[in-house]
Design a protein around this motif. Sequence first.
Motif, PDB file in Angstrom:
ATOM      1  N   GLN A 175       0.828  -1.194   0.000  1.00 61.47           N
ATOM      2  CA  GLN A 175       0.000   0.000   0.000  1.00 61.47           C
ATOM      3  C   GLN A 175       0.862   1.244   0.000  1.00 61.47           C
ATOM      4  OE1 GLN A 175      -3.267  -0.274  -0.379  1.00 61.47           O
ATOM      5  NE2 GLN A 175      -2.931  -2.459  -0.482  1.00 61.47           N
ATOM      6  N   PRO A 176       0.351   2.351  -0.496  1.00 59.59           N
ATOM      7  CA  PRO A 176       1.108   3.587  -0.492  1.00 59.59           C
ATOM      8  C   PRO A 176       1.383   4.054   0.918  1.00 59.59           C
ATOM      9  CG  PRO A 176      -0.804   3.762  -1.973  1.00 59.59           C
ATOM     10  CD  PRO A 176      -0.957   2.505  -1.185  1.00 59.59           C
ATOM     11  N   ALA A 177       2.575   4.573   1.138  1.00 58.17           N
ATOM     12  CA  ALA A 177       2.880   5.150   2.421  1.00 58.17           C
ATOM     13  C   ALA A 177       2.070   6.418   2.607  1.00 58.17           C
ATOM     14  CB  ALA A 177       4.381   5.480   2.513  1.00 58.17           C
ATOM     15  N   VAL A 178       1.749   6.709   3.861  1.00 61.42           N
ATOM     16  CA  VAL A 178       0.978   7.903   4.149  1.00 61.42           C
ATOM     17  C   VAL A 178       1.909   9.101   4.145  1.00 61.42           C
ATOM     18  CG1 VAL A 178      -0.502   9.062   5.810  1.00 61.42           C
ATOM     19  CG2 VAL A 178      -0.662   6.584   5.524  1.00 61.42           C
ATOM     20  N   VAL A 179       1.657  10.051   3.271  1.00 59.27           N
ATOM     21  CA  VAL A 179       2.478  11.244   3.154  1.00 59.27           C
ATOM     22  C   VAL A 179       1.579  12.448   3.371  1.00 59.27           C
ATOM     23  CG1 VAL A 179       3.978  12.590   1.650  1.00 59.27           C
ATOM     24  CG2 VAL A 179       3.991  10.102   1.534  1.00 59.27           C
ATOM     25  N   ARG A 239       8.071   4.114  -5.698  1.00 56.02           N
ATOM     26  CA  ARG A 239       6.919   3.655  -6.477  1.00 56.02           C
ATOM     27  C   ARG A 239       6.212   4.810  -7.181  1.00 56.02           C
ATOM     28  NH1 ARG A 239       3.381   1.921  -2.955  1.00 56.02           N
ATOM     29  NH2 ARG A 239       4.607   2.161  -1.052  1.00 56.02           N
ATOM     30  N   THR A 240       6.089   5.933  -6.506  1.00 55.91           N
ATOM     31  CA  THR A 240       5.431   7.081  -7.124  1.00 55.91           C
ATOM     32  C   THR A 240       6.244   7.627  -8.288  1.00 55.91           C
ATOM     33  OG1 THR A 240       4.463   7.654  -4.972  1.00 55.91           O
ATOM     34  CG2 THR A 240       4.434   9.349  -6.679  1.00 55.91           C
ATOM     35  N   ALA A 241       7.548   7.742  -8.103  1.00 53.21           N
ATOM     36  CA  ALA A 241       8.403   8.238  -9.180  1.00 53.21           C
ATOM     37  C   ALA A 241       8.407   7.284 -10.367  1.00 53.21           C
ATOM     38  CB  ALA A 241       9.826   8.449  -8.670  1.00 53.21           C
ATOM     39  N   GLY A 242       8.309   5.982 -10.089  1.00 55.05           N
ATOM     40  CA  GLY A 242       8.328   4.992 -11.156  1.00 55.05           C
ATOM     41  C   GLY A 242       7.197   5.149 -12.146  1.00 55.05           C
ATOM     42  N   ALA A 274       7.197  -5.013  -3.149  1.00 57.77           N
ATOM     43  CA  ALA A 274       6.116  -4.137  -3.624  1.00 57.77           C
ATOM     44  C   ALA A 274       6.634  -3.175  -4.684  1.00 57.77           C
ATOM     45  CB  ALA A 274       5.528  -3.363  -2.445  1.00 57.77           C
ATOM     46  N   ILE A 275       7.856  -2.686  -4.508  1.00 53.99           N
ATOM     47  CA  ILE A 275       8.452  -1.768  -5.487  1.00 53.99           C
ATOM     48  C   ILE A 275       8.643  -2.487  -6.823  1.00 53.99           C
ATOM     49  CG2 ILE A 275      10.523  -0.440  -6.043  1.00 53.99           C
ATOM     50  CD1 ILE A 275      10.850  -0.036  -2.968  1.00 53.99           C
ATOM     51  N   MET A 276       9.116  -3.732  -6.773  1.00 48.97           N
ATOM     52  CA  MET A 276       9.337  -4.502  -7.995  1.00 48.97           C
ATOM     53  C   MET A 276       8.020  -4.790  -8.713  1.00 48.97           C
ATOM     54  SD  MET A 276      11.552  -5.912  -9.994  1.00 48.97           S
ATOM     55  CE  MET A 276      13.041  -6.095  -9.005  1.00 48.97           C
ATOM     56  N   ARG A 277       6.990  -5.199  -7.963  1.00 47.31           N
ATOM     57  CA  ARG A 277       5.690  -5.479  -8.581  1.00 47.31           C
ATOM     58  C   ARG A 277       5.112  -4.227  -9.237  1.00 47.31           C
ATOM     59  NH1 ARG A 277       4.933  -8.506  -3.783  1.00 47.31           N
ATOM     60  NH2 ARG A 277       3.745  -6.779  -2.876  1.00 47.31           N
ATOM     61  N   ALA A 278       5.253  -3.115  -8.550  1.00 42.81           N
ATOM     62  CA  ALA A 278       4.732  -1.865  -9.106  1.00 42.81           C
ATOM     63  C   ALA A 278       5.433  -1.515 -10.421  1.00 42.81           C
ATOM     64  CB  ALA A 278       4.913  -0.739  -8.092  1.00 42.81           C
ATOM     65  N   GLU A 299      -0.509   3.500  -7.369  1.00 40.67           N
ATOM     66  CA  GLU A 299       0.531   4.533  -7.418  1.00 40.67           C
ATOM     67  C   GLU A 299       0.169   5.658  -8.380  1.00 40.67           C
ATOM     68  OE1 GLU A 299       2.236   0.695  -6.100  1.00 40.67           O
ATOM     69  OE2 GLU A 299       1.097   1.319  -7.885  1.00 40.67           O
ATOM     70  N   LEU A 300      -0.700   5.374  -9.353  1.00 42.35           N
ATOM     71  CA  LEU A 300      -1.125   6.417 -10.289  1.00 42.35           C
ATOM     72  C   LEU A 300      -1.842   7.537  -9.540  1.00 42.35           C
ATOM     73  CD1 LEU A 300      -1.438   7.411 -13.207  1.00 42.35           C
ATOM     74  CD2 LEU A 300      -3.565   6.099 -13.349  1.00 42.35           C
ATOM     75  N   ASN A 301      -2.679   7.171  -8.568  1.00 40.88           N
ATOM     76  CA  ASN A 301      -3.370   8.192  -7.769  1.00 40.88           C
ATOM     77  C   ASN A 301      -2.374   8.990  -6.933  1.00 40.88           C
ATOM     78  OD1 ASN A 301      -5.893   7.409  -8.736  1.00 40.88           O
ATOM     79  ND2 ASN A 301      -6.182   5.908  -7.107  1.00 40.88           N
TER      80      ASN A 301
END
Length: 574
Positions: A18-22, A358-361, A486-490, A554-556
Amino acid sequence: MVKQAATPAPTPLPGAGQPAVVPETAARSSANMAVGTLASRVLGFIKGILLGVAVAGSQVAGIFDTANNVPNIIYLLVAGGVFNAVLVPQVIKASKQPDKGADYISRLLTLAVIVLFGVTALITIAAGPIMTLLTADYSGAQLKLATAFATLLLPQIFFYGLFALLGQVLNAHGSFRAYAWSPVVNNIVAILGLVTFIAVAGSNAAAPHSVENWTPTQTFILAGSATAGILVQSAVLLWPLKKLGLRLRPRFGWRGVGLGATGKVAAWTMGTMVVGNLTFLLIGKIATIPTGSLADGTVPEGQGIATSFELSRATEVYILPHSVVALSIATVLFTRMARSAANHDGDGLSASLSHGLRTAGVATVFGAIALLVLCGQFGMLFSSSSRHSALLIATTLAILALGSPFLSANFMMNRAFYAAENAKTPFIIQSLLVVFGIGTALLAALLPAHLIIFGLALSYTLGNVVAVVVTHFFLRARLGNYGGAAIMRAHLRFLCAAVMAGLIGAGVLWLLGGFSLAGFAWRSIYAAALVLAVVGLAMAAVYFVALRLFRATELNDFLDPLLGKLRGRLPGLR
């Protein structure tokens, strides 16, 4: 090698997929920086197009480009890494003092400005020997012109340093906008300089330039305007710095104010930059071999070879996804990671890193495929409509594009070490990578002159891939599980979606004549720009739909800050 003290590995992150809370503030800051950087890059493209009109296809192009790269490399060699990676954690610590770090920052800035000025003056005086050392096979006339360029360009070292110092103080206090937007002013000044040059001296197509017919006036306009842009870029940060209310002023006496801790971290960072940028100096010297192989005089159309000019133009395009998106995200998240490290929050640091990667990817993977599909039309933008020059840039860009996502990933991964004030590990990593980089660069130097630039581009790409692999092992040992699976799957989802978009984009490009040099897509700069817009939008639409189908959350994370900023500017969209 001194063994580093072990750090307890954090427990695996719950919900690693899941996305980290930022916080929204960080997201909005990233969006502000991305928009500012995008504006700067658009103007940078215009600057590159004008530079191509001015000198592309001439022997002078490679000579100017070599001299223009030297100030940046030397700045990074002597101070860049210290300013960009070390100051933020130290300034954040100092900001907790009752005076918000004003005394510490004043003394730090005073010392840095004195050192920067002295170093810049000495280096500028030594412009001749430096250019002799950093070029290969230049004739006497070529070396004389390179030295004249360098004398006007090397003062940029001081202004690069001042820009980084002021910018990092602003960043550490949560003020990101001015730092992101100031390069826009730099590009405007440089564009005005190039327009002046073309008006005075003419384009290379209309009045072919050569070492033999080049004048001091042309040198002053071309190199002087480039330095003026860097000067203005740093000067515009003085006003937002004043608005922080720190009441900074020159302060001398540097004992007992905490600069010792900065020095210890800076020493390792300096070592990392020295090791890394000595490699770039070697690569820069190798990149001059093609220019040195050309006889003095004008270069007939179709007979030129790829030089450092083509390498630099391709590099400017290939780092676009990194500089617009990844760098903006990393700059903001670096401050968050530094705060997590200062609070001994390993899970928070890991979560920020995973979220950032993940977001930058989302952007960097798509960017790599888009650059690969559209490399020819990007080449046309910077070649003054010369198809031969465009092909040289396109080939170089295609090779570089493959390593684009790895460049961004490695940059962000290294920031995790610096956030924890661990500059020793990046030094070790860089030392290992230098061996690989020097080896591949020397192999490129053995190629025929017309293939050397392509060999160097391949060296960059392979180096970016190896860097991520090496850094991952060190990062895993330091942080434990930071969400690697998770980074690899994304990224695999991003790649599948980007390939689908690339296939559609290639089909549209074919319809627009992109697969034939006689086609519409190769007709002119304007045609290339139109094709870039049409194919780029088609690819972006397919990529968006594919990510939605793949349910890539990650698109969101990538779009929400930008959409939020747009809604803030256009209330009707709320």
